[in-house]
Design a protein around this motif. Sequence first.
Motif, PDB file in Angstrom:
ATOM      1  N   THR A  71       0.809  -1.208   0.000  1.00  0.00           N
ATOM      2  CA  THR A  71       0.000   0.000   0.000  1.00  0.00           C
ATOM      3  C   THR A  71       0.848   1.267   0.000  1.00  0.00           C
ATOM      4  N   LYS A  72       1.903   1.284   0.784  1.00  0.00           N
ATOM      5  CA  LYS A  72       2.745   2.474   0.865  1.00  0.00           C
ATOM      6  C   LYS A  72       3.428   2.755  -0.466  1.00  0.00           C
ATOM      7  N   GLN A  73       3.901   1.677  -1.115  1.00  0.00           N
ATOM      8  CA  GLN A  73       4.534   1.846  -2.418  1.00  0.00           C
ATOM      9  C   GLN A  73       3.516   2.293  -3.470  1.00  0.00           C
ATOM     10  N   ALA A  74       2.331   1.679  -3.418  1.00  0.00           N
ATOM     11  CA  ALA A  74       1.284   2.035  -4.370  1.00  0.00           C
ATOM     12  C   ALA A  74       0.869   3.498  -4.204  1.00  0.00           C
ATOM     13  N   LYS A  75       0.801   3.951  -2.951  1.00  0.00           N
ATOM     14  CA  LYS A  75       0.422   5.340  -2.682  1.00  0.00           C
ATOM     15  C   LYS A  75       1.448   6.306  -3.249  1.00  0.00           C
ATOM     16  N   SER A  76       2.708   5.973  -3.091  1.00  0.00           N
ATOM     17  CA  SER A  76       3.771   6.822  -3.627  1.00  0.00           C
ATOM     18  C   SER A  76       3.717   6.873  -5.149  1.00  0.00           C
ATOM     19  N   LYS A  77       3.486   5.717  -5.752  1.00  0.00           N
ATOM     20  CA  LYS A  77       3.411   5.664  -7.222  1.00  0.00           C
ATOM     21  C   LYS A  77       2.200   6.441  -7.724  1.00  0.00           C
ATOM     22  N   LEU A  78       1.043   6.265  -7.071  1.00  0.00           N
ATOM     23  CA  LEU A  78      -0.165   6.956  -7.509  1.00  0.00           C
ATOM     24  C   LEU A  78      -0.043   8.467  -7.330  1.00  0.00           C
ATOM     25  N   ALA A  79       0.696   8.910  -6.310  1.00  0.00           N
ATOM     26  CA  ALA A  79       0.891  10.350  -6.123  1.00  0.00           C
ATOM     27  C   ALA A  79       1.581  10.949  -7.335  1.00  0.00           C
ATOM     28  N   SER A  80       2.557  10.221  -7.871  1.00  0.00           N
ATOM     29  CA  SER A  80       3.250  10.685  -9.075  1.00  0.00           C
ATOM     30  C   SER A  80       2.347  10.584 -10.310  1.00  0.00           C
ATOM     31  N   ASP A  81       1.627   9.454 -10.414  1.00  0.00           N
ATOM     32  CA  ASP A  81       0.735   9.260 -11.569  1.00  0.00           C
ATOM     33  C   ASP A  81      -0.389  10.288 -11.585  1.00  0.00           C
ATOM     34  N   PHE A  82      -0.988  10.541 -10.410  1.00  0.00           N
ATOM     35  CA  PHE A  82      -2.088  11.496 -10.344  1.00  0.00           C
ATOM     36  C   PHE A  82      -1.613  12.920 -10.608  1.00  0.00           C
ATOM     37  N   SER A  83      -0.383  13.226 -10.190  1.00  0.00           N
ATOM     38  CA  SER A  83       0.172  14.552 -10.454  1.00  0.00           C
ATOM     39  C   SER A  83       0.329  14.773 -11.961  1.00  0.00           C
ATOM     40  N   GLU A  84       0.788  13.734 -12.668  1.00  0.00           N
ATOM     41  CA  GLU A  84       0.922  13.829 -14.120  1.00  0.00           C
ATOM     42  C   GLU A  84      -0.456  13.911 -14.785  1.00  0.00           C
ATOM     43  N   LEU A  85      -1.410  13.127 -14.273  1.00  0.00           N
ATOM     44  CA  LEU A  85      -2.759  13.154 -14.815  1.00  0.00           C
ATOM     45  C   LEU A  85      -3.401  14.521 -14.615  1.00  0.00           C
ATOM     46  N   GLN A  86      -3.139  15.151 -13.465  1.00  0.00           N
ATOM     47  CA  GLN A  86      -3.689  16.477 -13.182  1.00  0.00           C
ATOM     48  C   GLN A  86      -3.174  17.500 -14.190  1.00  0.00           C
ATOM     49  N   SER A  87      -1.892  17.357 -14.589  1.00  0.00           N
ATOM     50  CA  SER A  87      -1.303  18.317 -15.524  1.00  0.00           C
ATOM     51  C   SER A  87      -1.884  18.194 -16.930  1.00  0.00           C
ATOM     52  N   MET A  88      -2.384  17.005 -17.287  1.00  0.00           N
ATOM     53  CA  MET A  88      -2.949  16.801 -18.617  1.00  0.00           C
ATOM     54  C   MET A  88      -4.469  16.651 -18.579  1.00  0.00           C
ATOM     55  N   LEU A  89      -5.062  17.089 -17.484  1.00  0.00           N
ATOM     56  CA  LEU A  89      -6.496  16.948 -17.297  1.00  0.00           C
ATOM     57  C   LEU A  89      -7.249  17.784 -18.328  1.00  0.00           C
ATOM     58  N   GLU A  90      -8.190  17.168 -19.021  1.00  0.00           N
ATOM     59  CA  GLU A  90      -9.021  17.863 -20.009  1.00  0.00           C
ATOM     60  C   GLU A  90     -10.437  17.304 -19.944  1.00  0.00           C
ATOM     61  N   VAL A  91     -11.319  18.079 -19.322  1.00  0.00           N
ATOM     62  CA  VAL A  91     -12.716  17.682 -19.182  1.00  0.00           C
ATOM     63  C   VAL A  91     -13.571  18.702 -19.922  1.00  0.00           C
ATOM     64  N   ASN A  92     -14.230  18.241 -20.981  1.00  0.00           N
ATOM     65  CA  ASN A  92     -15.081  19.112 -21.794  1.00  0.00           C
ATOM     66  C   ASN A  92     -16.540  18.850 -21.455  1.00  0.00           C
ATOM     67  N   LEU A  93     -17.231  19.895 -21.054  1.00  0.00           N
ATOM     68  CA  LEU A  93     -18.658  19.796 -20.750  1.00  0.00           C
ATOM     69  C   LEU A  93     -19.446  20.185 -22.003  1.00  0.00           C
ATOM     70  N   ILE A  94     -20.410  19.371 -22.385  1.00  0.00           N
ATOM     71  CA  ILE A  94     -21.176  19.591 -23.610  1.00  0.00           C
ATOM     72  C   ILE A  94     -22.648  19.771 -23.257  1.00  0.00           C
ATOM     73  N   TYR A  95     -23.202  20.888 -23.740  1.00  0.00           N
ATOM     74  CA  TYR A  95     -24.652  21.101 -23.646  1.00  0.00           C
ATOM     75  C   TYR A  95     -25.165  21.373 -25.059  1.00  0.00           C
ATOM     76  N   GLN A  96     -25.928  20.441 -25.602  1.00  0.00           N
ATOM     77  CA  GLN A  96     -26.490  20.574 -26.944  1.00  0.00           C
ATOM     78  C   GLN A  96     -25.403  20.942 -27.964  1.00  0.00           C
ATOM     79  N   ASP A  97     -25.388  22.203 -28.415  1.00  0.00           N
ATOM     80  CA  ASP A  97     -24.485  22.622 -29.488  1.00  0.00           C
ATOM     81  C   ASP A  97     -23.314  23.468 -29.009  1.00  0.00           C
TER      82      ASP A  97
END
Length: 454
Positions: free
Chosen positions: A51-77
């Motif tokens: 768990t401790k190792q996984a937490k450390s790895k996910l902290a790095s992975d989530f930090s990278e994911l946060q930097s490339m985060l792209e969420v597009n909200l769509i309403y009709q057109d």
Amino acid sequence: MRKSYIILIVFAFLLSSAFAKNTFAGEGLFNNKRFSDHTYIGPFNISNSKTKQAKSKLASDFSELQSMLEVNLIYQDIQFSLPPESIKFDIDMTLANANSGEDNPIFTTVSRGGLKTVLNQELPRIQFPKEAIDSIADGIEKELQTGIMPKNVHITDYIGKNVIPDEAVASSEYSIDGISSALTKAIHTLDNSVVQPFESFSMMELLTSPEIGPLSDEEMTLLSSILYSAVLQTNFQIDERNISTVVSPNFQPGFEAAMNQSLGLDFQFTNPNKTEFTIRAAWSAGAIHLSIEGLPFYYIYEPSMTNIESFKPRTIRQYSSFVHDGQVVVSQEGEEGMEAIVKRKMSVDGQIVETEDISEDFYAPIHRIEIYPLSSGNSSEPHITDSDESDLSQNGETATESGNGSSVRGEMDSGYSHDTHNSNNFENVDKKTNVEWNEGKIIYDKSGLPISGK
């Protein structure tokens, strides 16, 4: 009394010690948890790690994911982005709910305040209650569980029916005194027709259903053209649409949607939105009324005819021994040809955002044919009064002899039609000259005169 008080203190201390011991034991057990093969958190592999190792790895992975985060909200057109700072990844919650040897979701938290601010800025005409904001946020959190970017979220999937009421987004009307019983049934069948999300709608399929009965091509064209005028007020995509060979007196040029059962000419369109729309149709007070109802669009769509050009007919002189001296027989009255260009403007708050090309409809002119008496000084070849005769003599034939040669006919094939598909494409029409190129047929220029023949 004092003795009882001391006993209570000792009991409380022992209870808190036992709770703390169990808590530390649980934390130790959690930290010592080992994930087996094929254990994933979203797209991230935490197999064979504690768990401790996984937490450390996910902290790095989530930090990278946060930097490339792209969420597009769509309403009709309309589509707009949700700021990355409105989304937080919860590592502890993610690991606490992770099962060894399985694909596990990522737990995220979407800021309700941040989401509300974005929606109010981008969709100011829509009031979102707190329940709708919570529902949309829950939906975004659910769709972010895979961790795959970019992520497009249709917010209409997560709001109730009553949050944004349906309204008439387009309407059309055609005045007519009376209609046939078959057309009455067709209007009744079209009424309440539902166009599902991303669904293609075919008028031929609807109008040829057994419960309606036989309709003439003119009646089918009438109803399809009324619907076409309404569809142009939406963001619907035109898949197939045709025009007649001559200008119809019933419709404004550029707004006709001709139907022909024997040729299989249909009118089809597609709803590109994530929500459904309902067609309303009725005949009352001497008019056919039609509207399209659904969630309102962000943009306003307005079709218009931007250019219309007419082409005068020419006079073709023919000579025949059946016509007496001093007599002129008009075998065909002339009629002007026309080209109509239709565009669709997309605007918001009175500002035009985009102009889309819809169609370029061309109707060839019908030339006037006059037959003169055949005398010794006249040739049997037809004569064009106001054009280059060389076009006919070199490139195309307009006269053919029949019988024993005593009669000459010089009628020109004035029929011309094309299909308009995908808003602005011609079938069997040359883009440069707008002429028909079907094999075995005479080719005409815009005036209706032949430019080549086979």
